[in-house]
Design a protein around this motif. Sequence first.
Motif, short mmCIF file in Angstrom:
data_model
loop_
_atom_site.label_atom_id
_atom_site.label_comp_id
_atom_site.label_asym_id
_atom_site.label_seq_id
_atom_site.Cartn_x
_atom_site.Cartn_y
_atom_site.Cartn_z
N ILE A 89 -6.48 -0.86 -6.92
CA ILE A 89 -6.61 -1.53 -5.62
C ILE A 89 -7.99 -2.16 -5.49
O ILE A 89 -8.16 -3.30 -5.07
CB ILE A 89 -6.39 -0.52 -4.46
N TRP A 90 -8.98 -1.35 -5.91
CA TRP A 90 -10.37 -1.82 -5.88
C TRP A 90 -10.53 -3.03 -6.81
O TRP A 90 -11.22 -3.99 -6.51
CB TRP A 90 -11.29 -0.67 -6.30
N MET A 134 -8.46 9.01 -19.05
CA MET A 134 -8.48 9.96 -20.16
C MET A 134 -9.82 10.67 -20.28
O MET A 134 -9.89 11.84 -20.64
CB MET A 134 -8.13 9.25 -21.46
N TRP A 139 -4.62 4.51 -9.05
CA TRP A 139 -4.06 3.53 -8.11
C TRP A 139 -5.17 2.94 -7.24
O TRP A 139 -5.25 1.73 -7.06
CB TRP A 139 -2.99 4.24 -7.27
N LEU A 140 -6.05 3.83 -6.77
CA LEU A 140 -7.19 3.38 -5.96
C LEU A 140 -8.08 2.43 -6.76
O LEU A 140 -8.55 1.42 -6.26
CB LEU A 140 -8.03 4.57 -5.51
N ILE A 168 -3.50 13.81 -8.54
CA ILE A 168 -4.83 13.31 -8.17
C ILE A 168 -5.25 12.18 -9.09
O ILE A 168 -5.78 11.16 -8.67
CB ILE A 168 -5.86 14.48 -8.19
N GLN A 213 -8.21 -5.14 -7.65
CA GLN A 213 -7.40 -6.30 -7.22
C GLN A 213 -8.23 -7.52 -6.87
O GLN A 213 -7.96 -8.64 -7.30
CB GLN A 213 -6.63 -5.88 -5.95
N LYS A 214 -9.26 -7.29 -6.03
CA LYS A 214 -10.07 -8.39 -5.50
C LYS A 214 -11.12 -8.88 -6.50
O LYS A 214 -11.81 -9.85 -6.27
CB LYS A 214 -10.79 -7.92 -4.21
N ARG A 215 -11.27 -8.13 -7.56
CA ARG A 215 -12.33 -8.46 -8.51
C ARG A 215 -11.80 -9.15 -9.77
O ARG A 215 -12.59 -9.51 -10.64
CB ARG A 215 -13.11 -7.20 -8.86
N LEU A 237 1.39 4.00 -2.99
CA LEU A 237 0.87 5.35 -2.80
C LEU A 237 1.95 6.39 -3.08
O LEU A 237 1.75 7.34 -3.86
CB LEU A 237 0.37 5.49 -1.36
N LEU A 286 -3.33 8.97 -8.30
CA LEU A 286 -3.81 8.37 -7.05
C LEU A 286 -5.17 7.71 -7.27
O LEU A 286 -5.44 6.63 -6.74
CB LEU A 286 -3.90 9.43 -5.95
N THR A 337 2.24 8.96 -6.31
CA THR A 337 2.29 10.42 -6.07
C THR A 337 3.51 11.02 -6.77
O THR A 337 3.39 12.05 -7.47
CB THR A 337 2.38 10.70 -4.56
N ARG A 361 0.80 -1.22 0.00
CA ARG A 361 0.00 0.00 0.00
C ARG A 361 0.84 1.27 0.00
O ARG A 361 0.73 2.11 -0.88
CB ARG A 361 -0.93 -0.03 1.20
N LEU A 362 1.67 1.39 0.98
CA LEU A 362 2.39 2.64 1.17
C LEU A 362 3.34 2.94 0.00
O LEU A 362 3.40 4.05 -0.51
CB LEU A 362 3.16 2.60 2.49
#
Lengths: 628, 281, 175
Positions: C88-89, C114, C84-85, C78, C91-93, C55, C81, C59, C51-52
């Motif tokens: 992450i979301w 885009m 990246w989020l 922004i 990842q599990k799907r 992140l 990030l 950035t 995670r870190l």
Amino acid sequence: MNVQPPIRKSHDRLEPQVNSRLYLIYLVIGVCMLMLIGGLGYRQLFQREAHESAAERQNYRRILMPGPRGIIYDRDNTVLVGNRPLFSAVVYLNELRAEFREEYYNIVRQKRELGLKPDRFNTNITARKNVVQRYMNRLNQLLERKEEVDSKQIERHFSQSLLLPFPLIKDLPEKEYARLIAQVPLDSPIQILSGIARWYPFGEAAAHTLGFVSDSTEFPEGTVPGDQLLTFRNAGQIGRSGLEKHFNERLQGETGGEIWSVDPSGFQYERVVHETPGKGQNLQVSLDIDIQVTAEKAMGEKIGAVVAIEIETGEVLALVSKPSYDLNTLSPFISYKVDEEIREKGAWLNRATQGLYPPGSIFKLVTAIAALRAGVISAHTEIDCPGYKIVGKRAFHCHRLSGHGPEDLIGAIRDSCNVFFYTCGTELGVWGIANEARRFHLDQPTGIELPGETTRMLVPDPEWKASRFYGEGWFGGDTANMSIGQGFLLLTPIQMATFAASIASGTTFVKPTLLHDNPEIQKRDPLGLAPEKFALIKEGMRLAGERGTARLAGKPGMPVSGKTGTAQVRKDGKPTTLAWFVGFAPVQNPRIAIAVMIEGVPEQETNYGGGSTAAPIAKIVFEEYLGM
Amino acid sequence: MPRNLTHQAKSLLLVVLLLLLWWFTPSFVKRGTEVIFSEFQAPAWTGMSYLKDLRSYWTNWGSSKEDLISAGMNLSRLNAAYVVRNQQVDSMERELRRLEGYFNLPSYPEYQYEVARVIKRDLTAWWQVLVIRKGINYGIEPGQAVIFSGGVVGRVQSVGAYTSTVELISSPHFRAAGHFESDDRPVEFRGGINPGLRAPTGTVSTVPVDLVASRKDPVRLTSSKLGGIFPDGLTIGWVYNLEPSSDGLFQTGKVMLDPRLQSLREIAVLIPIETRGDPGR
Amino acid sequence: MSDNGRISLIFICNLLLYFLVGELNFMLGSLSLHFHADALLILFFGLYLGRLGGLVSATILGFFADSVSPVPYGTYVIGYLSMWLFLIWGQKRIRRQNHTHVRFLAALTQFFWMVMLSIVIFSQDSMNTVYWNRILMEILFSTVLVYVFAWSWCRFQKNLLYSLGWNIEAEMSQI
């Protein structure tokens, strides 16, 4: 009784114990909700329209934009009045909202640091001024100017025309426009707008006829919907004088506009309607710019007027009034300085249609026609001119003090003999002359398509004199004076031009028009004079043009018929001589009639008079028209 | 960080915290990071550009002697032609000065040409910029004109220590004053949206209605000295069609720009002589 | 080597990619095309790393892109990030071992980014078909290239780490 409350565990699936008072609360809430829903429903169903229109009024703003004015062409399709681009640097105050707020807080902070209590109202005004001045400074820096913004103007604009651009600099010259285009970023709040100003390619030419415009928001609403919305109007142009005023409706463009949705504080955020403004109708006028310019050049610095009319149609070919002004100095607005200059030289007055002058000897033609029609004189009448005539107890002199000797009508017109016409006039009587003048429409405006044509022209008679001078009687001397165009008579140069045209065409009135190919058919009344008698008048005028007083209006190969006049008036307390010429050419089948009037102070020019001062100007105009 | 949150929720929380931090960061710190990151990567771009130079050097190294000799001869011919042209330009310049003096015309600033290599091209739908290999160290300043042999390239947008960013004339945010050849009235040129796989275009507006352009008879749009940025007469592009604007006062048209703008390797920055400081070289 | 070591290594790899894409765009410029490879830069951090580190890397890469782009400063930070989020979301799907899943997620990330950028930079003047033609073309071009290269780029990074002693595949199967 010791009642033990039942012990509940988290895994128990028992129905919850509900206090009965809770039902009451549920009921109250339920009723309230029902009332709310009911009220909402009522408002939605029954008052929806009213709310919608109120919301619309609050949420939308309409901006009306006038279309560009039509072009004015001369009879040969030369542009006399066009439109030119007008570039201005503006800011939209509603886009500066965030900066106003930031500046406001800055000022408040500074004041608090100084221990002062900021006044909210004035601080807002100062904040707005500071922000706008900052943009002005940016322009000053780019254009090497030193402009200051006016706080009052900003406030007025902010409260009344928030959605319209606030002008920082109006009418940027090309160089400054280019500089701003190149150096102000596209996303800057400073925007460079293109607008329209009137453009007069011939500057001073026909200034009084063409007229000028001024900024105005008085223009028709057009077809932009939403007339119930709060409306802002961009400044358009409205005709203030001349043809621009008379044909304002025709020249004015079709109004376009936009509707913007705005937030509760009136700041715009989305355009919902856009209608492009349309250009006004063009106008083709009867003026011939070559003749006009020639006539103006011929006038030089002289004060006066020239009117040239095409006899067959009554179309005005040239209409000059001097002194004049450069119309370009009046666009896009009239500065105080320019107004002062024009006022000082007396140039606002259109001398051709508004200037009132005694016609002098030209009026002898009216006397002659009246006398012929009344049978007072005939082709064989000869009157001896000893150089003066006694009327009542007073001697009225001829301009040739030694006298002309025996003169017939033709000779009298040629030589402009006063004694001949004193005699005719006094024998005919005042009413005979006055009625004849009225038959030539000399007592009323010509009806030319120009605003402000004077209605104070004067063909006097005993009744008028009695009412004007508290019952004073009409004397023989008054008739004598009137018969040679002096005394109380007051006419305009355009009247004299129509008079010349009517004599040339053998009618009583040729209505002048400034429209080319005017479909309006003119009804002309015949002169009412037997051809052999009319021939006397024409012959007299021909001889005057050939070797008489008007000889300087023609030249070999270009004979003209004419009549000159010289009249004395007092203008601003000073004696002023008016030099007149009226005439037409060619002698056979005349096509153009001209009236020239020059105001002058005799001491400034030797040989000052109709023949020597006005006739040569007419000659140049005849030459231009006839191509000689 | 709470232990019972999922990996995603923790990440979201972190991002939100970071954004909040970003929100409250003073603008000078933001500006500082911008400069630092820009200057930090500049040497990398410059290095890559040098690598490209080296590659072309080695490519030339592999050329045959005959090729090099003929290229050298061509170059000397070209040089001779330019020497003659230079003399003509000198005499015309003298004549121009004389006439300017005679008519009391204001003289426009003279420029010094600073030739620079292009090290990066960013020609996207939203912006069209070039990065060049010279910056403050060569006296380059924002707003200065950039040209090439085919005419106007654009304007310096920002300057770093060793690199500068040039906004191309094809960029949608570019605006300049121009005029048509043989007509000195200023018109407004704007870059445009450039469809891919095609030559760049721009638009010209506030064109006087008496000007005519057709496919058969196109007109050349050139830079205008009135804008105060470019010297007069440098080609911006060609206009093949002019259409009346809605108010009937002006015309607008599409400007076909030089296709070479998209593959420039070398450009020249015009540095006004009077404002040029000592670059310390 | 520590965990920081592998993050630094991947960061350097992606920074290299950032410069290489710049070079590619230098050449594509003559065709009036531009390849936006932003999703590729963030992909590995979002899908495979901690995670870190992810992140911070996202950035910093955002700052790199921001400092040379004429957009409001911070847009790319922004954006990266958010991407990246999103990863992450995702990842599990998805199955991170499945190349189609990874390609698809990368392309989708690039596409959304885009579209977001188009909206941020959108202005009144952009309301014409030419603008949208160019935007759609660029989105399509970049998304397709991202789809094509996403898996290879991830595999390359995984192999690189594997060769240095980090087995990403094994770590994933433990989770």
